[in-house]
Design an enzyme around this catalytic site. Sequence first.
Site, PDB file in Angstrom:
ATOM      1  N   ASN A  24       0.692  -1.208  -0.084  1.00  0.00           N
ATOM      2  CA  ASN A  24      -0.206  -0.138  -0.051  1.00  0.00           C
ATOM      3  C   ASN A  24       0.677   1.241  -0.182  1.00  0.00           C
ATOM      4  O   ASN A  24       0.275   2.466  -0.009  1.00  0.00           O
ATOM      5  CB  ASN A  24      -0.937   0.117   1.238  1.00  0.00           C
ATOM      6  N   HIS A  25       2.074   1.151  -0.184  1.00  0.00           N
ATOM      7  CA  HIS A  25       3.004   2.252   0.036  1.00  0.00           C
ATOM      8  C   HIS A  25       2.946   2.991  -1.478  1.00  0.00           C
ATOM      9  O   HIS A  25       2.475   2.210  -2.498  1.00  0.00           O
ATOM     10  CB  HIS A  25       4.345   1.944   0.318  1.00  0.00           C
ATOM     11  N   PHE A  26       3.003   4.486  -1.430  1.00  0.00           N
ATOM     12  CA  PHE A  26       3.042   5.305  -2.648  1.00  0.00           C
ATOM     13  C   PHE A  26       3.599   6.363  -2.677  1.00  0.00           C
ATOM     14  O   PHE A  26       3.625   7.177  -1.619  1.00  0.00           O
ATOM     15  CB  PHE A  26       1.393   5.350  -3.279  1.00  0.00           C
ATOM     16  N   GLU A  62       2.049  10.492  -4.331  1.00  0.00           N
ATOM     17  CA  GLU A  62       1.003  10.724  -4.860  1.00  0.00           C
ATOM     18  C   GLU A  62       1.311  12.143  -5.324  1.00  0.00           C
ATOM     19  O   GLU A  62       1.697  12.989  -4.310  1.00  0.00           O
ATOM     20  CB  GLU A  62      -0.267  10.542  -4.208  1.00  0.00           C
ATOM     21  N   ASN A 121       2.488   3.995  12.730  1.00  0.00           N
ATOM     22  CA  ASN A 121       2.769   2.761  13.506  1.00  0.00           C
ATOM     23  C   ASN A 121       3.769   2.887  14.288  1.00  0.00           C
ATOM     24  O   ASN A 121       5.032   2.734  14.003  1.00  0.00           O
ATOM     25  CB  ASN A 121       3.204   1.518  12.449  1.00  0.00           C
ATOM     26  N   PRO A 132      -4.022   9.758   4.413  1.00  0.00           N
ATOM     27  CA  PRO A 132      -4.200   9.448   2.908  1.00  0.00           C
ATOM     28  C   PRO A 132      -5.567   8.511   2.845  1.00  0.00           C
ATOM     29  O   PRO A 132      -5.588   7.514   3.394  1.00  0.00           O
ATOM     30  CB  PRO A 132      -2.935   8.694   2.554  1.00  0.00           C
ATOM     31  N   GLY A 133      -6.035   8.606   1.477  1.00  0.00           N
ATOM     32  CA  GLY A 133      -7.490   7.807   1.085  1.00  0.00           C
ATOM     33  C   GLY A 133      -6.493   6.801   0.293  1.00  0.00           C
ATOM     34  O   GLY A 133      -5.546   6.510   0.112  1.00  0.00           O
ATOM     35  N   MET A 185      -6.226   5.297  -3.831  1.00  0.00           N
ATOM     36  CA  MET A 185      -5.590   5.932  -4.934  1.00  0.00           C
ATOM     37  C   MET A 185      -6.610   6.715  -6.010  1.00  0.00           C
ATOM     38  O   MET A 185      -6.241   7.143  -6.844  1.00  0.00           O
ATOM     39  CB  MET A 185      -4.382   5.237  -5.646  1.00  0.00           C
ATOM     40  N   HIS A 191      -5.919   6.810  10.298  1.00  0.00           N
ATOM     41  CA  HIS A 191      -4.633   6.988   9.545  1.00  0.00           C
ATOM     42  C   HIS A 191      -5.146   6.701   7.987  1.00  0.00           C
ATOM     43  O   HIS A 191      -4.139   7.131   7.377  1.00  0.00           O
ATOM     44  CB  HIS A 191      -3.636   6.123  10.164  1.00  0.00           C
TER      45      HIS A 191
END
Lengths: 486, 138
Positions: free
Chosen positions: A207-209, A211, A335, A383-384, A386, A409
Amino acid sequence: MPAPWQGILKKIDDYRWEIPTSYKAGMSVPGLIFASESMLNHIWQEQVFQQVANVAFLPGIVGHSLAMPDIHWGYGFPIGGVAGTRVKDGVVSPGGVGFDINCGVRLLRTNLTEEEVRPKIEQVVAELYTNIPSGLGSMGKLRVNEKELDEVLVKGSRWAVEKGYGEAGDIVVTEDSGCIKGANPDKVSGKAKKRGVPQLGTLGSGNHFLEVAVVDEIYDHNAARVMGISDAGQVLVLIHTGSRGFGHQVCTDYVALLGEAVKRYGINLPDRQLACAPVQSPEGQDYLAAMACAANYAWTNRQCITHWTRESFIKVFGKSRRELGLEQVYDVAHNIAKIEEYTVNGKKHTLCVHRKGATRAFPAKHPDIPLIYRDIGQPVLIPGDMGRYSYVAVGTEIAMKETFGSTCHGAGRVQSRSAAKRSLRGADVAQALAARGITVKAGSMASLAEEASEAYKDVAEVVDVTHKAGISLRVVRSVPMGVVKG
Amino acid sequence: MEKEFEIINHTADVGIIAYGADMNEAFANAAKALFSLITELDDVEEAMHRDIELTAPDQESLLVEWLNELIYLFDTENMLFKRFDVTQLSQTQLKARSYGHKVDSSKHKLKTGVKAATYHMLKIDKSNGGKVQVLFDI
C-alpha cells in the site's frame, strides 16, 4: 432483525460505542470504537470486537482499548487500534506497533497549480518512478555500509540532511524532528541490518505510494494558510512508506523474544501475536531501543525520498526548488509506540502509547509540535485510496482527553487482496483511473488491483467520524492526479 | 495428489492452510504456499538450494520462525524457493533443505510482498497427518 452488535455495544453518542469489560473475561478496561452506526455491521464482521477486547488484556492498560473508524482486522492488535499502558507497571507490545515500524506519511506543498502540472503529469510520474526505487525486491541507490547504517539508526532524518538529502527545515516539521531518542543499534539483530542496508531509500510495495495531488476543498482556511495551502488547484505531494525489511525484521525478532518474556513474567494473553514485556524490563527497554532505530530508519527513508521527489520536479519543470515551493508541510508516523503523558480519570500517567494504524493528533499549544503550528494544532495526514481523495486535518484537545492524542490513519480496507484481484484486473484499474484523470505507474499490475478504490472504505466517511467526534478536524481535501505504486 | 495448500481471505492480510501426510510435509507445503504468494512457482527452477536449521521453544514458534527465515532469505539473497524437504521436525527443532533460484526479472514475476508470518490465528493440527494455518502480514 436487530444488528448483530446490539446487546453488546453500549452507545455513548452517535460516534462512540463502548465494548464493556463483560464482553470477554480478562479485559481490564472497556473498549471504545469511534464509528458511525452504518459502519458497525462491517466492523462486526471483521472480528474487530474480539481484537479490541484482546488488547484490553494487556497489563497496565488505562482508559479504553481504542479503535479508530478506519479499523479493520489485523493480527493481534486491530489496524486502527490505540492503547496506552502505564510505563510504571504496564507492558510494551511489538504487535501494537506492527511489522512496518514508523510507516507514515509526509506531505509537501508546491507553488504549482493543476493547470501547470496536468499537461506534464505523465512525465512527472515517469520521473518519480525512475528516480525513486520502488516495488518488491527493489534496491536503494544509497550505498551505506553497516557502520553508516548504525548512524542512520541513531540520527534519523538528520543523517540524510547532513548527507545532502533534503533541508534542515524539513526536520523542524517532522514528528519528533525525525529522530526518536534512545535508539541503540546494539539492540538490533544482524539480520535486521542485513535487510536494512540495501533497502534504505526505497518506497517498497503493497500500500506504499507517492502521490501528486490537487487541493480540491479547503474546510479551514486559516489552518490551511498556516500550512502554506492557499487555494483549490494547488498541487501537493504525498509520500507513504516506512522502515521496509529493517522494521519487519525488528518486529519479527522481538515478537519471538517477547513471546518468551510473556512466560517469564507470567502474563496471560488471548493471542500470541500480542507478545509483550513490562516497559521497564530489560526486554521491554531493548524493544523500545530497537523500535527507535527502525523509526529513525523510516524517517531517513522518507527524507531521502523527499529529496529525490524535489529533484524530479526540478528536472521536469526546469525551475528551481524555491520557485517550485516543495516545502514540507509535515511528516507523521502511524505505526509507533511513544512515551507520553496523559491525565486519565483525573490521574496523571506516563504512558506507552501504541498507535497501530493510527496517527498522533496533538492540539494547538502542545509543546511537542512545531512552533509554526502552535496556534492551529499538529497537522494530521490521512491518505485515502488512490482513486478518491486524501485529507489533512489538525489534532485537538478532545483527542488528548479521549484517545491519547490519536486519530485515524487512512481509509481502511474492506475487501481482501485476493478478492480485489479476483474482481478487478490491474490493467482495468489503471484504465479506470486514467478515465478520471489519474495517471498511475505501478511495478506490478497485481498490486494495482489489490490497491483499487473498491478495496477500501471511503475515507470521507472515516474523516467525517473523526471530525464530528472531534478527535481531529478537517482542514483540506485533495484528489490524486498522479500515483507511483511499488 | 491431495491438495497441498489453500489461501484464506483476510481483509488486510493473507492466510494459508497447508496439508501433508505428516507434519514435515505440512511445514513444507506452508512454505510453498508462502512462495506462491510472492511469485509464480512454475517459473522457478530448482537449481540452487539453502539449508535451514532452527530451534524454537515450541512447534508453533518453529513454524513461524521457519517461514520468517525463508522471507529473510528472499529479502536478503533474492531467493525464490519452490520445493522444500523438511528432513527433521520435532517440537523444538527443524532441519530443511529448500530448492529454488535467485530472482531473475526476465523470468520471474514478483507478485505480493510478505512482511512476516504472524502468530495470529496460528493453528497446528496433528489429528489427520499434518495441517497448519498461518496468517501473513502483507
